[in-house]
Design a protein around this motif. Structure first.
Motif, PDB file in Angstrom:
ATOM      1  N   GLU A 266      42.447  41.852  49.755  1.00  0.00           N
ATOM      2  CA  GLU A 266      42.208  42.080  51.188  1.00  0.00           C
ATOM      3  C   GLU A 266      40.961  42.911  51.437  1.00  0.00           C
ATOM      4  OE1 GLU A 266      46.732  41.651  53.002  1.00  0.00           O
ATOM      5  OE2 GLU A 266      45.990  43.642  52.467  1.00  0.00           O
ATOM      6  N   SER A 267      40.572  43.689  50.441  1.00  0.00           N
ATOM      7  CA  SER A 267      39.351  44.466  50.617  1.00  0.00           C
ATOM      8  C   SER A 267      38.117  43.640  50.253  1.00  0.00           C
ATOM      9  CB  SER A 267      39.407  45.730  49.764  1.00  0.00           C
ATOM     10  OG  SER A 267      39.175  45.394  48.415  1.00  0.00           O
TER      11      SER A 267
ATOM     12  N   GLU B 267      44.737  34.612  54.011  1.00  0.00           N
ATOM     13  CA  GLU B 267      43.342  34.700  54.424  1.00  0.00           C
ATOM     14  C   GLU B 267      42.425  35.097  53.263  1.00  0.00           C
ATOM     15  OE1 GLU B 267      41.245  37.168  57.950  1.00  0.00           O
ATOM     16  OE2 GLU B 267      43.423  36.946  58.071  1.00  0.00           O
ATOM     17  N   HIS B 268      42.991  35.859  52.316  1.00  0.00           N
ATOM     18  CA  HIS B 268      42.171  36.367  51.216  1.00  0.00           C
ATOM     19  C   HIS B 268      42.519  35.726  49.882  1.00  0.00           C
ATOM     20  CE1 HIS B 268      40.720  39.336  54.047  1.00  0.00           C
ATOM     21  NE2 HIS B 268      41.979  39.502  54.408  1.00  0.00           N
ATOM     22  N   ALA B 269      43.293  34.627  49.955  1.00  0.00           N
ATOM     23  CA  ALA B 269      43.745  33.970  48.719  1.00  0.00           C
ATOM     24  C   ALA B 269      42.567  33.503  47.869  1.00  0.00           C
ATOM     25  CB  ALA B 269      44.664  32.807  49.055  1.00  0.00           C
ATOM     26  N   GLU B 270      41.441  33.238  48.516  1.00  0.00           N
ATOM     27  CA  GLU B 270      40.286  32.771  47.739  1.00  0.00           C
ATOM     28  C   GLU B 270      39.757  33.855  46.790  1.00  0.00           C
ATOM     29  OE1 GLU B 270      36.815  33.713  51.004  1.00  0.00           O
ATOM     30  OE2 GLU B 270      37.628  31.667  50.897  1.00  0.00           O
ATOM     31  N   ASN B 271      40.144  35.084  47.055  1.00  0.00           N
ATOM     32  CA  ASN B 271      39.733  36.168  46.154  1.00  0.00           C
ATOM     33  C   ASN B 271      40.660  36.308  44.948  1.00  0.00           C
ATOM     34  OD1 ASN B 271      37.540  36.923  47.704  1.00  0.00           O
ATOM     35  ND2 ASN B 271      38.775  38.287  48.990  1.00  0.00           N
ATOM     36  N   ILE B 272      41.731  35.522  44.951  1.00  0.00           N
ATOM     37  CA  ILE B 272      42.743  35.691  43.899  1.00  0.00           C
ATOM     38  C   ILE B 272      42.750  34.476  42.980  1.00  0.00           C
ATOM     39  CG2 ILE B 272      45.223  35.939  43.432  1.00  0.00           C
ATOM     40  CD1 ILE B 272      45.408  37.295  46.233  1.00  0.00           C
TER      41      ILE B 272
ATOM     42  N   SER C 180      39.048  53.302  45.426  1.00  0.00           N
ATOM     43  CA  SER C 180      38.213  54.502  45.611  1.00  0.00           C
ATOM     44  C   SER C 180      37.321  54.765  44.405  1.00  0.00           C
ATOM     45  CB  SER C 180      39.086  55.727  45.897  1.00  0.00           C
ATOM     46  OG  SER C 180      39.912  55.994  44.790  1.00  0.00           O
ATOM     47  N   GLY C 181      37.794  54.377  43.224  1.00  0.00           N
ATOM     48  CA  GLY C 181      37.032  54.700  42.017  1.00  0.00           C
ATOM     49  C   GLY C 181      35.975  53.679  41.652  1.00  0.00           C
ATOM     50  N   LEU C 182      36.271  52.441  41.920  1.00  0.00           N
ATOM     51  CA  LEU C 182      35.344  51.357  41.563  1.00  0.00           C
ATOM     52  C   LEU C 182      34.907  50.680  42.845  1.00  0.00           C
ATOM     53  CD1 LEU C 182      36.960  49.195  38.728  1.00  0.00           C
ATOM     54  CD2 LEU C 182      35.004  50.709  38.479  1.00  0.00           C
ATOM     55  N   VAL C 183      33.701  50.922  43.232  1.00  0.00           N
ATOM     56  CA  VAL C 183      33.248  50.366  44.505  1.00  0.00           C
ATOM     57  C   VAL C 183      32.073  49.425  44.246  1.00  0.00           C
ATOM     58  CG1 VAL C 183      32.403  50.919  46.816  1.00  0.00           C
ATOM     59  CG2 VAL C 183      33.995  52.465  45.676  1.00  0.00           C
ATOM     60  N   ALA C 184      32.183  48.208  44.761  1.00  0.00           N
ATOM     61  CA  ALA C 184      31.123  47.230  44.550  1.00  0.00           C
ATOM     62  C   ALA C 184      29.802  47.792  45.060  1.00  0.00           C
ATOM     63  CB  ALA C 184      31.458  45.938  45.292  1.00  0.00           C
ATOM     64  N   GLY C 185      28.766  47.659  44.251  1.00  0.00           N
ATOM     65  CA  GLY C 185      27.442  48.125  44.662  1.00  0.00           C
ATOM     66  C   GLY C 185      27.209  49.595  44.365  1.00  0.00           C
ATOM     67  N   ARG C 186      28.289  50.290  44.043  1.00  0.00           N
ATOM     68  CA  ARG C 186      28.112  51.693  43.706  1.00  0.00           C
ATOM     69  C   ARG C 186      28.270  51.839  42.194  1.00  0.00           C
ATOM     70  NH1 ARG C 186      32.281  55.980  45.717  1.00  0.00           N
ATOM     71  NH2 ARG C 186      32.015  55.076  47.772  1.00  0.00           N
TER      72      ARG C 186
END
Lengths: 145, 650
Positions: free
Chosen positions: B160-161, B206-211, B563-569
Motif C-alpha cells: 500500500e505504500s 488496488e495495490h496487488a500489482e506491487n505483490i 521507516s528504516g528502508l526508504v526508496a531513494g534514501r
C-alpha cells in the motif's frame, strides 16, 4: 601504617558500558547522590570491549583498583557482551593473582541504567575495600616495565 | 595540534562545585596548543553559537567539551563541530556535571577530578580519527515468508505504500490457519470472512500489482545483509495458472484418482486436481503430482478436457528458481501443534475420535471433511465431548511455556458444541486456565454457566489416560482414580515451532530460542526484530500468540521496514564499527565466534576476517577478543582508550 591508610586516597579506574552502567552513573548524578571521587570513569560502548590489557595498563600506571561495570545478565545492549566481559574477568582475576595483585583490587559487577543507588553503593564499597588494602605495592620491576 | 577546551558552567550546576580557573591553570603542558574557554550554557543557542565561532576563529583542530553527560548533548555538540567545519568525531566530551559536580561533596576534590577527566580527554582527542558516516544504496523491496495473517498484513501494508513485496508461501493456499477455522475466539467471527478483505486486497486490490505471490514455494538461499539481500526461491509447479483459472472447479469431478487431504487433516480425500478446501485462495486448483495419472505417465487429460479456459491447466509446468533482490525479510511462517503421540496414553493416532484442536476446527468448518457436522467415526453425533487442555503446555517434560491460545479456543469449542449438539456434555480437563485480555472472558463465562459443562482439574498430564470401551472413550485420572466417559476427545496441544523453522533459521542465520521459536532481539522492546538486522519476525514463528498479536507484529514489521528502508534514501552506516587490518589477521576466527550480530565473517580468499559494516553495531567485543590486535574499534581504539587511562592516572 594506620595513619597512612586513613589518609590514603586510592586511585581507581572504572570501565563502564555506555548503555547500562554509564547511564546508572548518570542516574546517581541526576539524583545528586554523593559518592567518593576516587573512581575515574572510562566509558566503553560495551563491557565486552574491556580488553584485559586496559586493566593491566591501569595497574601499571598507578591505579590501586579497577572496577568493570556491565549490564545485568540478559540485558546487554549488544546481547551478550557482558557475558564475554564476565568470562574475561574470571581469566583476568587468575592472572592478577599471579602478579601478586590482591583479589579485591579488581572487581566486576552489574549496574543497570536504573540503578543509580546501586552504583553509589558499589563505588562506595569498592573505594572502602581498596582503601583498606592500601596502595598497590608493585615491585620495582613492574614499575619500570 | 590546537585543542579547544570548552568548559560549560551550566549556570551554577557545574561552576558551584568545580573551579574553572583552577582547572585552567592545571592543564597539562604537552605538544598540543591548548585554548581554554568557559561558556555559561553551552547547549543554549548562544552557547552553541559561541562554540562554533570560537572553533572557526581560532583554527581549533580538536575539541574537548567539559559539560553534562554525553547522553544529553554529545550529538548537539557534534552538530556544532560539523557546522564549524571540523569532523564531529574530533571531539571528546567530559561528563563533569552528572559524574562529578552533582556527586562529589568536596569542591576541591571535584575540581581535581574534573582536571583529571579533562586531561584524559586531551590525551584521547589528540588520537581521534576523523570518521565519516557511510551511505549505501538500498533495495526498498521486501520478502515476506509465509502467507498467514502476519505475513499478509505486512505485505499489504508495504504494498500500500507503493513498495514491491514478494510473498513466498509453502502451501498452495494463503490465509494461514485462521482461514481453515469456521469461527474465531473471542467473538465467534468467521475466520475466512474476517480475513477476506486482506486476502482480496492481496490478490486483486488496488495495490496487488506491487505483490508477487509465490505459492508452493520455499526460500532456499539468502545472501547479503540489511538493505541488500539476494534471495533464491524454489517454486514447485502448481500445474494451473492462477491468473487464467476462473476457479469454476469443472476440472475436479472428472479426475479419477484421490488421496488423503492434508488440508483437512487427512480426515477426507481430495482429487489429484482440486482445491485444498472450498473457498481456498488463490481460487485455482493445484495438481498433486504424487497421484496424478498424467504426471505418472498415463494418458489422462480429463481435467484439462473439462476446463473451459484455454491454458489454465499446464501439464508441463515445472519447478522454477526465482531470484529476487530485497532490502528486508519478514519471517511469518507460523507454528505447529505439539505431536500428541508423545503423550501416548492420550490415545491420539490409535483410538478413533481422539482429535487435535486443529482437526476439530476442520470438523467444525462448513468446508471441512464433514461439512461442519460434528460426527464420530461411526457417523453419530456425540453425546459427550472431553476437551483436554494443556496437552504438552506448562509441562517440564514437554513444553514449559503456556501456549496462551488453547483455553480460548477450548471455550470457543464449548460454545460451538453447545450450539451444534444441544444437551451434549462437555468435560474440560485442565491444568491451568489462562484467559487474558478484555474480551476473552466471555466465552469462559459462557462455558462456566452452561449446566452441561464440567471442569476437572488435573496436575500432571501423565496421569491421564484415554481408553476405548464399546465405542466410548474413557478418560481416567490415575492420580485420584476418577474416570469420565465421552464419545469424542479433543486435545489442545502446545503451540510449537514448525519443522521448517530450523532450516529457515540456518538459511537466514537467524537464531532460535531454547524452544525453537525464532529469537527476538528483545523480548519486550523489539520482539518483531530478529537478531539479524533486516530480518523481522511476525506471528507465531516468534512465540505462541493469538491473531490480534500476530496482526500487530505484522504491522510492526511493516513499520520497521517503512521507516528504516526508504526508496531513494540511502542507508546510513554509523562509523563506530570494527575494522579488520587484513595484514595482521592470523585467521583464528575468534572474532567470528564472539560477534553477536554475525557481522564478522572469514574471507578465505583474503585469508582474513572481514566486518560487514551494515551489521556491525560497534560493541567492540571482537576488538577485545582479537589475540593479535588486528581489529580496530573505530572511536574506541586501543590507543585512544589506553591514552584515556593514562590521562586519568597521570
Amino acid at each position: 601504617m594506620t595513619e597512612q591508610k586513613t589518609s590514603f586516597e586510592p586511585k581507581i579506574v572504572g570501565f563502564l558500558c555506555n548503555w547500562c552502567s554509564y547511564a546508572g552513573a548518570d542516574k546517581a548524578g541526576t539524583a545528586q547522590s554523593p559518592y567518593p571521587p576516587n573512581v575515574d570513569v572510562v566509558k566503553v560502548m560495551c563491557s565486552g570491549r574491556v580488553d584485559p590489557q586496559f586493566v593491566m595498563k591501569a595497574f601499571e600506571k598507578g591505579a590501586d583498583g579497577v572496577i568493570i561495570l556491565a549490564c545485568h545478565p540478559g540485558d546487554c545492549h549488544y546481547k551478550e557482551g557482558n557475558y564475554r566481559a564476565a568470562q574475561r574477568f574470571r581469566m583476568l582475576s587468575r592472572l592478577l593473582k599471579q602478579f601478586g595483585i590482591e583479589e579485591g583490587r579488581c572487581r566486576f559487577d552489574y549496574v543497570s541504567a536504573g540503578e543509580g543507588e546501586k552504583f553509589v553503593t558499589v563505588i562506595t564499597d569498592m573505594v572502602a575495600a581498596v582503601r583498606a588494602l592500601g596502595p598497590l605495592n608493585k615491585s620495582e620491576q613492574a614499575k619500570t616495565a | 595540534m590546537k585543542i579547544g577546551i570548552y568548559f560549560c558552567k551550566c549556570g551554577t550546576n557545574i561552576s558551584d562545585k568545580i573551579d574553572s580557573e583552577k582547572v585552567k591553570t592545571g592543564l597539562p603542558s604537552g605538544p598540543s596548543e591548548l585554548s581554554f574557554k568557559t561558556i555559561d550554557f553551552m547547549c543554549s543557542e548562544d552557547g552553541k553559537e559561541s562554540l562554533e565561532k570560537d572553533i572557526k576563529e581560532n583554527g581549533i583542530e580538536r575539541v574537548v567539551v567539559s559539560a553534562c553527560s554525553p547522553r544529553d548533548h554529545e550529538n548537539t555538540f557534534m552538530r556544532v563541530l560539523s557546522k564549524a567545519g571540523i569532523n564531529p568525531y574530533l571531539m571528546q566530551m567530559v561528563n563533569v556535571r552528572e559524574q562529578v559536580a552533582w556527586v562529589t561533596e568536596d569542591n576541591e576534590k571535584a575540581t581535581e577530578k574534573a582536571g583529571r577527566y579533562i586531561n584524559a580527554a586531551i590525551c584521547r582527542v589528540e588520537l581521534h580519527d576523523p570518521l565519516e558516516k557511510k551511505e549505501i544504496d538500498i533495495c526498498p523491496d521486501v520478502l515476506v515468508i509465509g502467507a498467514g495473517p502476519a505475513g499478509l498484513k505486512t505485505a499489504l501494508s508495504i504494498a500500500e505504500s507503493g513498495r514491491k513485496v514478494v510473498i513466498v508461501e509453502k502451501t498452495p493456499v494463503i490465509g494461514g490457519m485462521p482461514v481453515r477455522f469456521e469461527e474465531l475466539f473471542p467473538n465467534m467471527e468467521c475466520g475466512p470472512c474476517m480475513l477476506e478483505p486482506v486476502l482480496g486486497d492481496i490478490l486483486h486490490g488496488e495495490h496487488a500489482e506491487n505483490i508477487e505471490l509465490l505459492t508452493i514455494a520455499e526460500v532456499v538461499d539468502v545472501v547479503g545483509s540489511y538493505g541488500n539481500f539476494t534471495v533464491t526461491v524454489k517454486q514447485k509447479p502448481r500445474y494451473s495458472d492462477i491468473h487464467k483459472c476462473i476457479g469454476c472447479g469443472e476440472c475436479i469431478e472428472p479426475c479419477p484418482v484421490s488421496a488423503k487431504n492434508i488440508y483437512n487433516c487427512n480426515l477426507s480425500e481430495r482429487k489429484a486436481i482440486s482445491f485444498p478446501f472450498a473457498g481456498a485462495l488463490p481460487n485455482a486448483p493445484f495438481i498433486d503430482e504424487a497421484i496424478c495419472l498424467k504426471k505418472k505417465g498415463y494418458d489422462c487429460s480429463l481435467c484439462k478436457d473439462a476446463c473451459p479456459v484455454e491454458d489454465a491447466i499446464i501439464f508441463d509446468d515445472a519447478e522454477r528458481t526465482i531470484v529476487r533482490n530485497v532490502g528486508a525479510i519478514v519471517v511469518a511462517i507460523g507454528s505447529d501443534s505439539y505431536d500428541c503421540t508423545k503423550i501416548p496414553d492420550l490415545g491420539y493416532g490409535k483410538i478413533p475420535d481422539v482429535h487435535t484442536g486443529v482437526e476439530f476446527e476442520r470438523i467444525l468448518a462448513s468446508n471441512g471433511p464433514t461439512y461442519g457436522e460434528i460426527q464420530t467415526s461411526q457417523g453419530a453425533a456425540p453425546k459427550s465431548v472431553a476437551i483436554i487442555h494443556c496437552v504438552g503446555s506448562l509441562d517440564k517434560e514437554h513444553k514449559e511455556y503456556c501456549s496462551g491460545i488453547c483455553c480460548q479456543y477450548a471455550f470457543k469449542f464449548n460454545h460451538l458444541i453447545e450450539n451444534k449438539l444441544p444437551g451434549a456434555k462437555i468435560h474440560h480437563f485442565y491444568k491451568e486456565l489462562v484467559i487474558p485480555g478484555k474480551e476473552d472472558f466471555h466465552l469462559y463465562n459462557h462455558a462456566k454457566e452452561n449446566p452441561n459443562s464440567t471442569f476437572i482439574r488435573y496436575n500432571n498430564i501423565e496421569t491421564l489416560a484415554v481408553s476405548e470401551k464399546e465405542g466410548k472413550k474413557i478418560i481416567t485420572n490415575s492420580a485420584d482414580g476418577s474416570s469420565v466417559e465421552a464419545d469424542m476427545v479433543i486435545l489442545c496441544p502446545a503451540v510449537v515451532p514448525t519443522v521448517e523453522s530450523g532450516k529457515l533459521g540456518t538459511i537466514l542465520e537467524a537464531t532460535h530460542d531454547k524452544f525453537g521459536f525464532f529469537e527476538e532481539l528483545h523480548g519486550r522492546m523489539d520482539s518483531t526484530q530478529s537478531k539479524i538486522k533486516g530480518v523481522y519476525l511476525a506471528g507465531t514463528c516468534q512465540s505462541p500468540m493469538d491473531i490480534q498479536k500476530t496482526m500487530n507484529q505484522g504491522m510492526a514489521a511493516a513499520g520497521y521496514i517503512l521507516s528504516g528502508l526508504v526508496a531513494g534514501r540511502k542507508l546510513e552506516i554509523k562509523p563506530i564499527t570494527a575494522v579488520v587490518e587484513e595484514d595482521r589477521c592470523s585467521g583464528c576466527r575468534v572474532c567470528v565466534l564472539v560477534c553477536p550480530y554475525k557481522a564478522v565473517a572469514y574471507d578465505t580468499e583474503k585469508g582474513s576476517s572481514v566486518v560487514n559494516e551494515v551489521l556491525c553495531q560497534g560493541c567492540g567485543t571482537c576488538v577485545a577478543a582479537c589475540p593479535v590486535g588486528a581489529i580496530k574499534g573505530n572511536h574506541f581504539t586501543n590507543n585512544e582508550i589506553l591514552a584515556e587511562i593514562e590521562g586519568v592516572l597521570s
